[in-house]
Scaffold this active site. Sequence first.
Site, mmCIF file in Angstrom:
data_model
loop_
_atom_site.group_PDB
_atom_site.id
_atom_site.type_symbol
_atom_site.label_atom_id
_atom_site.label_comp_id
_atom_site.label_asym_id
_atom_site.label_seq_id
_atom_site.Cartn_x
_atom_site.Cartn_y
_atom_site.Cartn_z
ATOM 1 N N ASP A 274 7.277 6.642 8.598
ATOM 2 C CA ASP A 274 6.575 5.978 9.684
ATOM 3 C C ASP A 274 5.319 6.784 9.915
ATOM 4 O O ASP A 274 5.355 8.020 9.974
ATOM 5 C CB ASP A 274 7.414 5.898 10.956
ATOM 6 C CG ASP A 274 6.826 4.875 11.930
ATOM 7 O OD1 ASP A 274 6.378 3.810 11.462
ATOM 8 O OD2 ASP A 274 6.808 5.124 13.144
ATOM 9 N N SER A 275 4.234 6.087 9.985
ATOM 10 C CA SER A 275 2.957 6.765 10.104
ATOM 11 C C SER A 275 2.034 5.937 10.970
ATOM 12 O O SER A 275 2.270 4.745 11.202
ATOM 13 C CB SER A 275 2.340 6.970 8.712
ATOM 14 O OG SER A 275 2.232 5.733 8.022
ATOM 15 N N HIS B 265 -2.225 12.385 5.202
ATOM 16 C CA HIS B 265 -0.996 12.677 5.946
ATOM 17 C C HIS B 265 0.236 12.309 5.141
ATOM 18 O O HIS B 265 1.183 13.073 5.047
ATOM 19 C CB HIS B 265 -1.013 11.928 7.280
ATOM 20 C CG HIS B 265 -1.233 10.447 7.131
ATOM 21 N ND1 HIS B 265 -2.306 9.907 6.447
ATOM 22 C CD2 HIS B 265 -0.505 9.379 7.568
ATOM 23 C CE1 HIS B 265 -2.235 8.591 6.474
ATOM 24 N NE2 HIS B 265 -1.154 8.241 7.133
ATOM 25 N N PHE C 125 -5.678 1.058 2.836
ATOM 26 C CA PHE C 125 -5.179 -0.037 3.660
ATOM 27 C C PHE C 125 -5.136 0.446 5.098
ATOM 28 O O PHE C 125 -5.500 1.581 5.410
ATOM 29 C CB PHE C 125 -3.789 -0.489 3.183
ATOM 30 C CG PHE C 125 -2.734 0.587 3.239
ATOM 31 C CD1 PHE C 125 -1.856 0.673 4.311
ATOM 32 C CD2 PHE C 125 -2.594 1.514 2.213
ATOM 33 C CE1 PHE C 125 -0.889 1.664 4.371
ATOM 34 C CE2 PHE C 125 -1.629 2.503 2.255
ATOM 35 C CZ PHE C 125 -0.774 2.580 3.340
ATOM 36 N N GLY C 126 -4.722 -0.418 5.997
ATOM 37 C CA GLY C 126 -4.638 -0.033 7.398
ATOM 38 C C GLY C 126 -6.005 0.311 7.969
ATOM 39 O O GLY C 126 -6.988 -0.405 7.788
ATOM 40 N N TYR C 127 -6.071 1.447 8.637
ATOM 41 C CA TYR C 127 -7.306 1.874 9.304
ATOM 42 C C TYR C 127 -8.232 2.702 8.398
ATOM 43 O O TYR C 127 -9.232 3.242 8.871
ATOM 44 C CB TYR C 127 -6.956 2.699 10.552
ATOM 45 C CG TYR C 127 -6.187 1.932 11.598
ATOM 46 C CD1 TYR C 127 -6.845 1.200 12.585
ATOM 47 C CD2 TYR C 127 -4.793 1.927 11.607
ATOM 48 C CE1 TYR C 127 -6.144 0.491 13.550
ATOM 49 C CE2 TYR C 127 -4.078 1.218 12.556
ATOM 50 C CZ TYR C 127 -4.754 0.502 13.526
ATOM 51 O OH TYR C 127 -4.052 -0.204 14.465
ATOM 52 N N GLY D 26 0.813 -1.203 0.000
ATOM 53 C CA GLY D 26 0.000 0.000 0.000
ATOM 54 C C GLY D 26 0.846 1.252 0.000
ATOM 55 O O GLY D 26 0.599 2.194 -0.758
ATOM 56 N N GLU E 280 14.351 -3.166 13.184
ATOM 57 C CA GLU E 280 13.375 -3.229 14.271
ATOM 58 C C GLU E 280 12.854 -1.818 14.546
ATOM 59 O O GLU E 280 13.615 -0.907 14.855
ATOM 60 C CB GLU E 280 14.007 -3.790 15.543
ATOM 61 C CG GLU E 280 13.007 -3.935 16.688
ATOM 62 C CD GLU E 280 13.630 -4.494 17.954
ATOM 63 O OE1 GLU E 280 12.899 -4.673 18.943
ATOM 64 O OE2 GLU E 280 14.858 -4.763 17.947
#
Length: 210
Positions: free
Chosen positions: A72-73, A183, A155-157, A14, A43
């Site tokens: 990073d989101s 965002h 995708f995601g939320y 995505g 990591e």
Amino acid sequence: MEVKRVVLATANEGKIREIKMMLADLPLSIMTVKDFPEFPGVEEDGEDFFANAYKKARAVAEFTSLPAIADDSGLVVPALGGWPGVKSARFAGERATDGENIEKLLELMKDLPEGERKAYFTCVVVYCEPAGKYESFTGKWEGLIIREERGKGGFGYDPIFFVPALGRTAAELAPEEKNKYSHRGQALKALKEHLSKSLKFVESGRSAAW
């Protein structure tokens, strides 16, 4: 104009689609970490979005000797003390699916009244050179968490993130529309402006951030 190679520090399809779409009209050859199967991975243990994005971009740039782009989101729900936050992708466990993460979030929020269901997506994108020089770009997208999934895109939320100004969830937006408001779209737009200027400097023979 010479085509520059960059590496996306993600294997998330995505994210790859969205980033490639946003940067499509720049003279870039965009690779991903999947093109480097020996890359050991990173990591994501940072305390905030910038820390994780920088760590990924720096590690990929050093491993590949190419400029790297990492983001990073995540989703922030103030009524939950900021959760899921940096744990958004792993909210329901290290190998959780999008559906499992959504299910856990909706369960935690089931008793929250409408006035306490505000949320926002935030994104930090880091562009890092092999030598370590970097730039970071941020974006924020405000909305509400609805009680049932709507839409099949994204995708995601995205299916439970409702944007009042648009009257739809993020999953109900066309990809081009989502990139305009999201965002990640905001952060990538700033990155694109930075890269465009750098590429023009290279073309004119001046020093650039490559």
